[in-house]
Design an enzyme around this catalytic site. Structure first.
Site, PDB file in Angstrom:
ATOM      1  CG  ASP A   1       1.625   7.439   2.955  1.00 62.05           C
ATOM      2  OD1 ASP A   1       0.317   7.207   3.665  1.00 62.05           O
ATOM      3  OD2 ASP A   1       2.157   8.337   3.266  1.00 62.05           O
ATOM      4  CB  ALA A   2       0.817  10.326   0.796  1.00 66.55           C
TER       5      ALA A   2
ATOM      6  NE  ARG B   1      -2.371   3.201   2.600  1.00 72.12           N
ATOM      7  CZ  ARG B   1      -1.977   4.362   3.100  1.00 72.12           C
ATOM      8  NH1 ARG B   1      -0.690   4.509   3.510  1.00 72.12           N
ATOM      9  NH2 ARG B   1      -3.257   5.063   3.737  1.00 72.12           N
TER      10      ARG B   1
ATOM     11  CD  GLU C   1      -3.067   8.105   1.907  1.00 75.77           C
ATOM     12  OE1 GLU C   1      -3.862   8.386   2.722  1.00 75.77           O
ATOM     13  OE2 GLU C   1      -2.132   7.848   1.962  1.00 75.77           O
TER      14      GLU C   1
END
Length: 208
Positions: A149-150, A147, A184
């Protein structure tokens, strides 16, 4: 069901070895995938994992690298996949990357720290660093996906975005194994759900 897990607070001991003893409990709850919060080395004695400084080093606080590998393998043995949260939009306090090469960073900052150089002069080695790190978690530690991030803070105007390169490199490393890859993105960029081979970032899904 996806279960977000912070190794340091999941058990009183806060270790991968202790967490491994609770895997069957998670499976009994109906958990099929663990999303492990970032585990790379950081400054200090506690953190949520989002300020990593040594991205290839699982933090000493939770045990040894072999303990992490054993946790992932044990999760597979009870029918649980494990994905890892990774942060490639900044380094945390205490990083020394600019002592190796100024080309790691751009002049500006994003909302978390110094922006990384993913598309300027000298960016090839920087991009390779992050791509190899992503592949390392798949190959060396047997994770089932990532996953990221940002991703909106990954400033990249290259012909192929760094997220697409990471996704494709991880799929090659996994071989026949299917990966669970998330990105994300607060602005909900639609490129994240388009096929990477057609020039977009990621073919699976957005994360809210």
């Amino acid at each position: 069901m996806v279960y977000e897990l912070h190794v340091g607070i999941f058990t009183p001991e806060g270790t991968w070895t202790a967490a491994r003893q609770r895997l069957q409990h998670l499976r009994n709850l109906g958990v099929t995938v663990i999303e492990m919060m970032p585990v790379n080395e950081f400054l200090g004695s506690f953190g949520w994992g989002y300020d990593g400084v040594l991205l290839f080093a699982p933090t000493r606080l939770y045990g040894t690298p072999d303990d992490l590998r054993s946790f992932v393998d044990a999760a597979h043995a009870v029918g649980i996949g494990v994905i890892l949260d990774v942060v490639y939009n900044h380094f945390g306090p205490g990083d020394r990357f600019d002592r190796f090469a100024a080309s790691y960073f751009k002049g500006e900052r994003n909302e978390w720290g110094r922006s990384l150089n993913l598309d300027g002069d000298g960016c090839d080695a920087v991009r390779t660093y992050f791509i190899c790190n992503a592949v390392c978690w798949i190959e060396e530690f047997h994770f089932d996906g990532l996953r990221i991030d940002a991703t909106q803070a990954l400033e990249d105007k290259s012909e192929k975005h760094i997220v697409a390169e990471i996704a494709n490199a991880c799929r090659r490393a996994a071989g026949v194994k299917k990966l669970y890859l998330l990105a994300e993105n607060e602005p909900q960029d639609a490129n994240l759900v388009r096929d990477t081979e057609r020039g977009a970032w990621h073919e699976r899904r957005l994360e809210w």
